[in-house]
Design an enzyme around this catalytic site. Structure first.
Site, short mmCIF file in Angstrom:
data_model
loop_
_atom_site.label_atom_id
_atom_site.label_comp_id
_atom_site.label_asym_id
_atom_site.label_seq_id
_atom_site.Cartn_x
_atom_site.Cartn_y
_atom_site.Cartn_z
N LYS A 51 -4.27 3.14 -35.13
CA LYS A 51 -3.04 2.64 -34.50
C LYS A 51 -3.74 1.53 -33.36
O LYS A 51 -2.82 0.43 -33.37
CB LYS A 51 -2.30 3.69 -33.71
CG LYS A 51 -1.70 4.67 -34.61
CD LYS A 51 -1.12 5.98 -33.97
CE LYS A 51 -0.40 6.69 -35.06
NZ LYS A 51 0.05 8.09 -34.74
N GLN A 80 -0.50 11.52 -29.82
CA GLN A 80 -0.64 12.11 -31.18
C GLN A 80 -0.47 13.43 -31.32
O GLN A 80 -1.09 14.33 -30.49
CB GLN A 80 -1.97 11.70 -31.38
CG GLN A 80 -2.60 11.84 -32.63
CD GLN A 80 -1.98 10.86 -33.63
OE1 GLN A 80 -1.89 9.89 -33.66
NE2 GLN A 80 -1.45 11.49 -35.01
N ASP A 112 7.77 6.68 -31.08
CA ASP A 112 7.91 7.49 -32.26
C ASP A 112 9.27 8.10 -32.66
O ASP A 112 9.46 8.58 -33.72
CB ASP A 112 6.96 8.83 -31.80
CG ASP A 112 5.66 8.71 -32.56
OD1 ASP A 112 5.51 7.90 -33.75
OD2 ASP A 112 4.86 9.48 -32.12
#
Ligand code: NAP
Length: 284
Positions: A53, A97, A120
């Site tokens: 990322k 994460q 997200d």
């Protein structure tokens, strides 16, 4: 033999669009785009994802801010950090994460992220917006799948779409996105009866179950679009998908490989969401 859907090429195109728009925003409006990535503990797979990322951020011209926290970080400390990032103007998107260590309630952390920075699209506000079709962000993997289907030129309208898997991050939102594109959608799961027969009705089959090579060629309708979200290991420890590629590609019209299919799309769509967040926060 099926046409192979090239996720690397489609994701590269998405990232190129994002990079172009990011450069333009910087030149014309002086706007910088920033993504904060938070990782707790030392899970090697999570470490790889976070590094990927960060690399993607660099490639598209974003600033990335990494917060690598100790395994023993308390939930309160993590929530404090999320609150600081919610208020940090340099940070347009916040990604924590997953999975988090067992002593931290993932739901509480997701709910603490400001919905405007929830790139997200896991926050209940954003999940709800997807249901009513008024979303700012789409969850990265299902959004990536939609781009891959679009790349085939197959029109979803009126097609029989079967999604195997009903997780909150893939199966359920995937079904909603296909429905919004006027597909006739069936969602299957571990209690579904006659799975094979249902799969064989699918013009578009999206598989997200987490079982290596589970869907075989005899479960696929001739000419179908087959999208394999799975990231599994086969009996030799080699990365593979939920679809048995060898038998499926003989029947399908289009198929994604693993690796090189859905995987690269997820990060590309994360970049796209972060850019969208930056634009919205700047009122553009
Ligand atoms: P998950 O939360 O474990 O959900 C799996 C789903 O599959 C569940 O709904 C389950 O049904 C269903 N299922 C399990 N066994 C089944 C069976 N025998 N027949 C029919 N349905 C069955 O998994 P997930 O997070 O959605 O991920 C699915 C796969 O996608 C995994 O391999 C994961 O690694 C991969 N993934 C890849 C990406 C990417 O970027 N490429 C992103 C996310 C996930 P029940 O609900 O009844 O238990």
């Amino acid at each position: 033999m099926a046409n192979i859907i090239d996720g690397k090429a489609v994701s590269a195109a998405v990232k190129a669009e994002v990079a172009e728009e990011t450069a333009k925003l910087k030149d014309e409006k002086g706007l910088k785009v920033g993504l904060a990535v938070v990782i707790v503990g030392n899970d090697p797979a999570s470490r790889v994802y976070v590094n990927n990322k960060k690399k993607a951020c660099e490639a598209v011209g974003f600033q990335s801010f990494e917060y690598a926290l100790d395994e023993n970080t308390t939930q309160e400390q993590l929530l404090d950090l999320v609150n600081v990032l919610n208020r940090d103007d340099r940070v347009n998107g916040i990604l924590v994460q997953l999975p988090l260590p067992g002593h931290i309630d993932e739901k509480a952390v997701i709910n603490a992220i400001s919905p405007e920075k929830d790139v997200d699209a896991f926050h209940p506000v954003n999940v709800g917006k997807i249901m009513i079709g008024e979303y700012s962000f789409l969850p990265c993997t299902p959004a990536g799948v939609m781009r891959l289907i679009e790349s085939t030129g197959v029109d979803i309208t009126g097609k029989q779409c079967v999604v195997i898997g009903r997780s909150n991050i893939v199966g359920k939102p995937q079904a909603m996105l296909l429905l919004q594109k006027n597909g006739t959608v069936t969602i299957c799961h571990s209690r579904t009866k006659n799975l094979k027969e249902i799969c064989r009705t699918a013009d578009i089959l999206v598989v997200a179950i987490g079982k290596a090579k589970f869907v075989t060629g005899d479960m696929i309708k001739e000419g179908a679009v087959v999208i394999d979200v799975g990231m599994d290991r086969d009996e030799n420890g080699k990365l593979c998908g939920d679809v048995d590629f060898e038998s499926a590609e003989k029947v399908a019209g289009y198929i994604t490989p693993v690796p090189g299919g859905v995987g690269p799309m997820t990060i590309a769509m994360l970049m796209k969401n972060t850019l969208t967040a930056a634009k919205q926060q700047a009122g553009i």
